[in-house]
Each structure stands twice: as C-alpha cells, then as structure tokens.
Design a protein around this motif. Structure first.
Motif, short mmCIF file in Angstrom:
data_model
loop_
_atom_site.label_atom_id
_atom_site.label_comp_id
_atom_site.label_asym_id
_atom_site.label_seq_id
_atom_site.Cartn_x
_atom_site.Cartn_y
_atom_site.Cartn_z
N TYR A 16 14.72 1.76 -2.59
CA TYR A 16 13.69 0.72 -2.42
C TYR A 16 13.77 -0.26 -3.57
CZ TYR A 16 11.59 3.32 1.39
OH TYR A 16 11.38 3.94 2.59
N ASN A 71 23.74 -7.00 5.40
CA ASN A 71 23.36 -7.39 4.04
C ASN A 71 23.48 -8.88 3.76
OD1 ASN A 71 22.82 -4.73 2.77
ND2 ASN A 71 24.91 -4.34 3.42
N ASN A 114 11.55 -3.60 -4.70
CA ASN A 114 10.33 -4.38 -4.40
C ASN A 114 9.72 -3.96 -3.06
OD1 ASN A 114 10.68 -5.82 -6.79
ND2 ASN A 114 11.97 -7.33 -5.77
N ASN A 115 9.62 -2.67 -2.86
CA ASN A 115 9.06 -2.07 -1.64
C ASN A 115 9.86 -2.35 -0.38
OD1 ASN A 115 6.89 -0.85 -2.99
ND2 ASN A 115 5.72 -2.75 -2.91
N ASN A 116 11.08 -2.89 -0.52
CA ASN A 116 11.96 -3.11 0.63
C ASN A 116 13.02 -2.02 0.66
OD1 ASN A 116 10.78 -5.57 1.54
ND2 ASN A 116 11.73 -6.57 -0.23
N LYS A 117 13.16 -1.39 1.81
CA LYS A 117 14.16 -0.32 1.97
C LYS A 117 15.53 -0.95 2.21
CE LYS A 117 14.89 3.80 4.79
NZ LYS A 117 14.35 4.58 5.90
N ILE A 118 16.50 -0.52 1.40
CA ILE A 118 17.86 -1.05 1.51
C ILE A 118 18.82 0.13 1.60
CG2 ILE A 118 19.59 -2.47 0.37
CD1 ILE A 118 17.12 -3.75 -1.08
N THR A 176 19.87 5.30 0.83
CA THR A 176 18.79 4.32 0.84
C THR A 176 18.04 4.34 -0.48
OG1 THR A 176 17.21 5.87 1.80
CG2 THR A 176 18.47 4.51 3.32
N ILE A 226 20.61 -10.49 1.72
CA ILE A 226 20.58 -10.06 0.32
C ILE A 226 21.68 -10.76 -0.46
CG2 ILE A 226 20.87 -8.08 -1.24
CD1 ILE A 226 19.74 -6.34 1.06
#
Length: 198
Positions: free
Chosen positions: A63, A116, A65-69, A61, A119
């Motif tokens: 981050y 995904n 832009n503060n999004n967890k991917i 994992t 994205i």
C-alpha cells in the motif's frame, strides 16, 4: 527394621522414562508445526524499505498512500535489474504506441505495463501496435509503429525479445529488451522507483 527393596525405585524410573520420551517427541512435533507455519507466513510476507509486501493471488502487493499496488516480483528480486532511465519527455506526447510483436511476446508484459501506466506517469492515450508487419498483427488490426515513428507529439514504447536485458530512452522511444521475465522485472522496478520504494 524394614528394608525397602531398591528395585522398586528403579521400576518407577523405568515407567517414567517412556512418558518423558513421549512428551519430548510430542513437544518437538508441536514446535516444528508452529515453526513451519511461521516460515510459511514469512514466505508470503516481506518488508522492504519500511513497506510490507504480501503475496496475494500470485502477486506481491503493498500500500502506498492507502492505494493497493501489486507487482509480479518482490523488490529484493529486482535489486540487480537495470531501470535507470529518464523518460520524462515521453510523458508530454499526445499519443503513445505500445509496440510489441505478438508472435514473440505474450500479452503478459504488455498487461503489466498497462496495469501500471498511470503510476509510470503515462496519462495520454496508449495504443497497442506492432513494430513489424506480420499476419498476427494484421489479424488484430494493429498499426505498425517502431522507434523511427516517434517524434515530439508521438511516443513509442517498444518491447523486444533479446538475449540481453536493457532499457533505453531516446528520441521519444522507450525500449525494453530481454526475455519476457526481464521486461516484466524492469517494469516492476520502474514502478517501485517511481513510487520511491527503491
């Protein structure tokens, strides 16, 4: 004049020697435990192009832009994976079919893609389908869709097991070929490229 026996100093050295050996062994053990702990952390955390990736629940994992991917594979394992494809025309389709043969491919690559899809830019409706007619596809009531069903308004994403790993886009059909692991790696790399990490 009193003479001190020489063997008294030797006895003190003999007593001190086992203590020093013991302290040396204990310090080696402590340092090896500390180094093992730091190596363990290194195995679960890597940096790649200024992004920190951490192993959580068997996934890597990071981050953006503060999004967890999350990813199935760390970026270094994907450097030799081919994901050089421009599939932008597919993004304009009003309906997209994700077609795979459930008799050959487990749901894992499909789930990776579904995880995904946003994205990857796929905002339109995504429908599961089969490329060929078989009993399992019938039992799951999956429509039959292959690349020859793709057109300007209908896109097809086709996943097929093959000995050779490849990705191709033509006539609004995005094709993934290879083992299940190859397909997952290609999806992960597409996502990393789309996010600008690779």
């Amino acid at each position: 004049m009193d003479l001190k026996p020489i063997h008294k100093k030797e006895n003190q050295k003999k007593k001190l020697f086992p203590i020093l050996i013991g302290l040396f062994i204990i310090s080696i053990m402590v340092l090896s435990v500390l180094e093992y702990g730091s190596n363990k952390d290194d195995e679960n955390e890597i940096k790649y192009n200024n992004y920190k990736f951490t192993m959580e629940n068997n996934r890597w994992t990071t981050y953006v832009n503060n999004n967890k991917i999350s990813f199935a594979y760390p970026p270094r394992d994907l450097e030799n994976t081919n994901a050089d494809v421009n599939y932008n025309d597919l993004l304009y389709a009003t309906k997209i079919y994700l077609s795979y043969n459930p008799e050959q491919i487990s749901p894992i690559p499909v789930q990776e893609f579904m995880l995904n899809k946003n994205i990857l830019g796929i905002q339109s409706q995504l429908v599961l389908a089969c490329p060929i007619d078989n009993e399992l596809c019938k039992s799951e009531s999956l429509p039959i869709k292959a690349c020859n069903d793709a057109d300007e308004s209908t896109g097809v994403i086709l996943m097929e097991i093959s000995n050779k790993s490849s990705i191709d886009f033509s006539n609004n059909c995005l094709q993934f070929h290879g083992s299940q692991d190859d397909i997952i790696k290609t999806i992960d790399k597409l996502v990393l490229k789309r996010l600008g990490i690779m």
